[in-house]
Design a protein around this motif. Structure first.
Motif, PDB file in Angstrom:
ATOM      1  N   GLN A  72       0.839  -1.203   0.000  1.00 39.63           N
ATOM      2  CA  GLN A  72       0.000   0.000   0.000  1.00 39.63           C
ATOM      3  C   GLN A  72       0.881   1.263   0.000  1.00 39.63           C
ATOM      4  O   GLN A  72       0.708   2.154  -0.822  1.00 39.63           O
ATOM      5  CB  GLN A  72      -0.923  -0.009   1.217  1.00 39.63           C
ATOM      6  N   LEU A  73       1.840   1.335   0.951  1.00 36.87           N
ATOM      7  CA  LEU A  73       2.672   2.535   1.059  1.00 36.87           C
ATOM      8  C   LEU A  73       3.513   2.728  -0.205  1.00 36.87           C
ATOM      9  O   LEU A  73       3.692   3.861  -0.680  1.00 36.87           O
ATOM     10  CB  LEU A  73       3.587   2.426   2.280  1.00 36.87           C
ATOM     11  N   TYR A  76       1.610   4.470  -2.863  1.00 40.25           N
ATOM     12  CA  TYR A  76       1.455   5.909  -2.650  1.00 40.25           C
ATOM     13  C   TYR A  76       2.769   6.641  -2.913  1.00 40.25           C
ATOM     14  O   TYR A  76       2.772   7.757  -3.446  1.00 40.25           O
ATOM     15  CB  TYR A  76       0.982   6.176  -1.216  1.00 40.25           C
ATOM     16  N   TYR A 122      -6.822   6.098  -5.016  1.00 42.00           N
ATOM     17  CA  TYR A 122      -6.105   5.722  -3.797  1.00 42.00           C
ATOM     18  C   TYR A 122      -7.013   6.002  -2.593  1.00 42.00           C
ATOM     19  O   TYR A 122      -7.225   7.161  -2.204  1.00 42.00           O
ATOM     20  CB  TYR A 122      -4.794   6.505  -3.683  1.00 42.00           C
ATOM     21  N   TYR A 124      -6.752   5.536   0.606  1.00 46.93           N
ATOM     22  CA  TYR A 124      -6.235   6.074   1.862  1.00 46.93           C
ATOM     23  C   TYR A 124      -5.597   7.460   1.694  1.00 46.93           C
ATOM     24  O   TYR A 124      -5.016   7.983   2.634  1.00 46.93           O
ATOM     25  CB  TYR A 124      -5.193   5.114   2.452  1.00 46.93           C
ATOM     26  N   LEU A 125      -5.687   8.046   0.514  1.00 40.70           N
ATOM     27  CA  LEU A 125      -5.107   9.369   0.271  1.00 40.70           C
ATOM     28  C   LEU A 125      -6.089  10.432   0.757  1.00 40.70           C
ATOM     29  O   LEU A 125      -7.087  10.715   0.115  1.00 40.70           O
ATOM     30  CB  LEU A 125      -4.807   9.539  -1.222  1.00 40.70           C
ATOM     31  N   TYR A 126      -5.789  11.030   1.916  1.00 45.06           N
ATOM     32  CA  TYR A 126      -6.697  11.983   2.520  1.00 45.06           C
ATOM     33  C   TYR A 126      -6.615  13.343   1.823  1.00 45.06           C
ATOM     34  O   TYR A 126      -7.631  13.990   1.569  1.00 45.06           O
ATOM     35  CB  TYR A 126      -6.362  12.129   4.001  1.00 45.06           C
ATOM     36  N   LEU A 205       1.872  14.237  -0.048  1.00 37.95           N
ATOM     37  CA  LEU A 205       0.749  13.291  -0.005  1.00 37.95           C
ATOM     38  C   LEU A 205       0.403  13.042   1.457  1.00 37.95           C
ATOM     39  O   LEU A 205       1.260  12.612   2.241  1.00 37.95           O
ATOM     40  CB  LEU A 205       1.128  11.977  -0.684  1.00 37.95           C
ATOM     41  N   ILE A 207      -1.466  10.823   3.901  1.00 41.45           N
ATOM     42  CA  ILE A 207      -1.993   9.453   3.885  1.00 41.45           C
ATOM     43  C   ILE A 207      -2.618   9.141   5.241  1.00 41.45           C
ATOM     44  O   ILE A 207      -2.021   9.392   6.295  1.00 41.45           O
ATOM     45  CB  ILE A 207      -0.867   8.453   3.574  1.00 41.45           C
ATOM     46  N   VAL A 211      -4.201   3.202   6.489  1.00 42.41           N
ATOM     47  CA  VAL A 211      -3.450   2.398   5.526  1.00 42.41           C
ATOM     48  C   VAL A 211      -2.603   1.357   6.266  1.00 42.41           C
ATOM     49  O   VAL A 211      -2.203   0.344   5.692  1.00 42.41           O
ATOM     50  CB  VAL A 211      -2.557   3.309   4.663  1.00 42.41           C
TER      51      VAL A 211
END
Length: 737
Positions: A72-73, A76, A122, A124-126, A205, A207, A211
């Protein structure tokens, strides 16, 4: 007579009670032994096994969670590489760096649409912030665009910029409210993207911590920490992470006493991101679970003792009854004839049992010998078992043959071969034993003393019995020391050469493995390969590649060198793709460097690498055609806008963010003619339009930047075959009429 019978009955009575006491003593000893055994099984071994299973389960679950979080990371952290690369599909993202888009609704909409596409991709991209250094444009969230005038305003809008020093290209900020406009704690990844023509772009970014928390359990017992390559805590609440990392160092697993509590620590560093994942489990969890387990184990242990007592008590009584029934027969044989009672001396039954055990042991010798040989060839420490097989394998030399059984039952085939050799070797001149090491591999070990011709005969027999199956034959090895395993490893080395050769029978001596070279000229070939790739000559590249692969197969190289060489070929093509801005995952869906290592044979690699090269060339051609079309459109727009001004190659190159010599080199290819002729034609086309509008020749020459009207008339006549006056009078007036 009655007195004699009474004496005999008295003797029987005296014999019966000591025997019963002995039987009870034996049963009591059996109960004790079974109780000790049950204690060992139900308590000691079970508890140890439970602890191992507990740690193994936590280990497997933890590393699975580590991989999920890393994937996941990593996705991103690759966002800047994907969406800020200088390719046409990223034009909306890069345009604010080339020019100010404030006041251009269509450019703003294209940019925000792309940002919202990223946000939807994405989960989990806040939030996402961007600062374009060239134009001073800042974007917060996914839709807020700011025009920054000074550094104070920049830090006010984007406080995370204070972390980006001159020597920092990327950094990961710890979890917290550390950057506008997040309303909750986030992990912020900051990346500087340099562009030589425009300056730098800064991307942040934000995150969500979910995540991580979505993939790993965190509670009073379990705690998770994420640190960067400098040991800085990015995620987690462990204030003493430095002492934890000093305990783990390079290990992946450790036990330690931390703050008075015993903990299990799992830790791993992923090389792609450089992040260390550390998971701490309070060992009291096992103690709590172990208490319940101990109670269950103790109940089982007590129940087993009670059951043993009941069963052995019943057996004791049954034995007593049986012995009493057979005492008459025993008494008669002993010369003490009595009726109804006696002692069981069931020697016939015992003899039968002993004979059965003897036959079972004899039949198991062969299987035991096979298992010992299997352990010797498969284990580095199997040499300790050699004394157990020297009686059967009394010889000085050994040769190993590996038969590939193609998924058949390897044990059945090994038994068949053992029977065949046993029947045909009655005189014992040669010792042969066959065993299986996997369902599809059978090992034949042939041992002789000094008669090496018998070794060759036995080898030929093994090859004949293998039918159409592949056979790999080792070198001749002295049987002393660890000779059996060395012979097996030699056959395995031969099997590796099936990558190069497809012959059914391969032998160490036939291949000449000992004399094969471990180096060659593949470095020069790689250099030539890179030249062929850069020149884009597929026919020449294909010819050189085929010659080199033939050289690998026929040039007497060892297998390690050949595998290394084909790996270098894949690496060279991978490097060419990087230089050509092609992503192997996008083009092929996999990493060609890793895929090359999985090639089953040289022929399959040959077919695959030719397909790879064709695909790479097609991808480059499609990309170049797309880029050329885009540049052509931009050149036409620039020339149309500047047609009445002095148009220079440098001016066009500046607007395209290119170097003049690069534009000059590709201008004819894109536009169909050189720069001077193209500008001349466009100006003359504009002159025709002005003539249609009734403009005077002198005004046209001045407006289009010609140094004099006479020079303009001469250029016009060279191109159209007539002067502007005649052209207007003959051509334009005719069109109007």
């Amino acid at each position: 007579m009655m007195g004699r019978d009474g004496r005999r009955r008295g003797l029987l009575s005296r014999l019966r009670y000591p025997f019963l006491a002995g039987l009870l003593a034996v049963d009591l000893a059996a109960i004790i032994l079974l109780s000790v055994f049950n204690y060992r099984v139900f308590y000691v071994e079970s508890r140890s096994s439970y602890e191992e299973n507990f740690i193994s389960y936590e280990r497997n679950v933890t590393y699975m969670a580590f991989n999920n979080i890393e994937n996941q990371l990593a996705s991103y952290l690759r966002i800047p590489d994907l969406y800020f690369a200088s390719v046409p599909q990223n034009d909306a993202m890069l345009r604010p760096q080339r020019e100010d888009i404030i006041g251009a609704p269509e450019d703003v909409k294209a940019l925000t649409d792309l940002l919202f596409t990223i946000r939807g991709t994405y989960s989990y991209l806040y939030s996402m912030d961007i600062y374009y250094e060239n134009t001073g444009t800042a974007i917060t969230g996914f839709e807020n665009i700011h025009e920054v005038d000074d550094i104070a305003e920049l830090y006010g809008i984007l406080p995370w910029m204070s972390f980006m020093q001159d020597d920092v290209q990327a950094c990961l900020l710890p979890l917290g409210r550390n950057s506008y406009p997040t309303a909750e704690p986030v992990i912020t990844y900051i990346r500087r993207i340099p562009y030589q023509a425009w300056g730098d772009i800064y991307v942040a970014l934000h995150i969500l911590p979910s995540v991580i928390s979505a993939f790993i359990n965190e509670d009073a017992i379990h705690s998770f920490c994420l640190t960067d390559n400098a040991g800085r805590l990015i995620y987690g609440e462990n204030p003493d992470i430095g002492s934890v990392l000093s305990i783990v160092e390079d290990a992946m697993e450790a036990k330690a006493d931390i703050a008075g509590e015993e903990r299990i620590i799992f830790s791993y560093v992923f090389p792609d991101t450089g992040l260390r994942y550390t998971y701490l489990i309070n060992y009291s969890l096992f103690g709590q679970l172990g208490f319940d387990q101990d109670r269950q184990l103790m109940i089982l242990f007590i129940a087993s003792i009670v059951l043993n007592i009941l069963v052995l008590s019943g057996l004791t009584y049954l034995n007593y009854v049986i012995y009493r029934r057979h005492i008459h027969s025993f008494s008669e044989k002993a010369g003490l004839p009595v009726s109804g009672e006696g002692i069981d001396a069931s020697l016939s039954s015992m003899a039968a049992q002993i004979m059965n055990l003897h036959h079972t042991a004899e039949s198991a010798k062969e299987l035991r010998l096979i298992n010992i040989v299997r352990s010797i060839v498969l284990s580095k420490d199997g040499g300790n078992s050699y004394p157990q097989i020297y009686e059967r394998f009394a010889g000085r030399y050994v040769r190993c043959c590996i038969i590939e059984s193609e998924g058949r039952e390897g044990d059945l085939m090994a038994n068949m071969l053992n029977e065949q050799f046993k029947n045909e070797n009655a005189d014992g001149n040669v010792s042969v034993l066959c065993t299986f090491i996997s369902p599809k591999n059978v090992v034949v070990l042939i041992v002789v003393d000094a008669e090496l011709h018998m070794l060759d005969a036995a080898t030929e027999k093994a090859v004949a019995l293998s039918g159409e199956l592949n056979v790999d034959i080792s070198r001749l090895v002295p049987a002393e020391g660890n000779g059996f395993r060395e012979s097996f490893l030699s056959a395995q080395e031969v099997a590796r050469y099936r990558f190069l050769y497809q012959s059914r029978i391969l032998s160490y001596d036939q291949l000449g493995i000992a004399g094969r070279r471990n180096s060659g000229n593949h470095v020069k070939f790689i250099e030539q390969l890179e030249k062929d790739l850069n020149s884009r000559q597929p026919d020449m590249l294909s010819s050189h590649l085929s010659l080199f692969l033939d050289e690998l197969r026929d040039g007497g190289y060892n297998i390690q060198y050949c595998i290394s060489a084909i790996s270098d070929i894949a690496v060279a093509i991978y490097g060419y793709m990087l230089r050509s801005q092609l992503d192997t995952w996008i083009v092929f869906g996999y990493d060609i460097r890793e895929y090359a290592k999985q090639a089953e044979s040289l022929d399959s690699f040959r077919a695959w690498i030719h397909q790879v090269i064709d695909t790479v060339y097609r991808s480059i051609k499609l990309r170049d055609e797309s880029i050329d079309s885009d540049i052509k459109q931009q050149i036409e727009i620039i020339i149309s806008n500047e047609i009445e001004n002095d148009i220079s190659l440098s001016m066009i190159a500046d607007k395209l963010c290119m170097k003049p010599y690069e534009l000059s080199r590709m201008f004819s290819k894109i536009m169909g003619k050189n720069y001077i002729d193209y500008i001349k034609d466009r100006k003359l086309m504009k002159a025709v339009e002005f003539l249609r509008d009734g403009m005077a020749v002198q005004d046209i020459a001045k407006r289009l930047g010609y140094r004099s009207s006479q020079y303009f008339i001469r250029i016009f006549k060279e191109n159209y075959g007539t002067t502007p006056y005649q052209y207007k009078k003959t051509v334009l007036d005719t069109e109007e009429s």
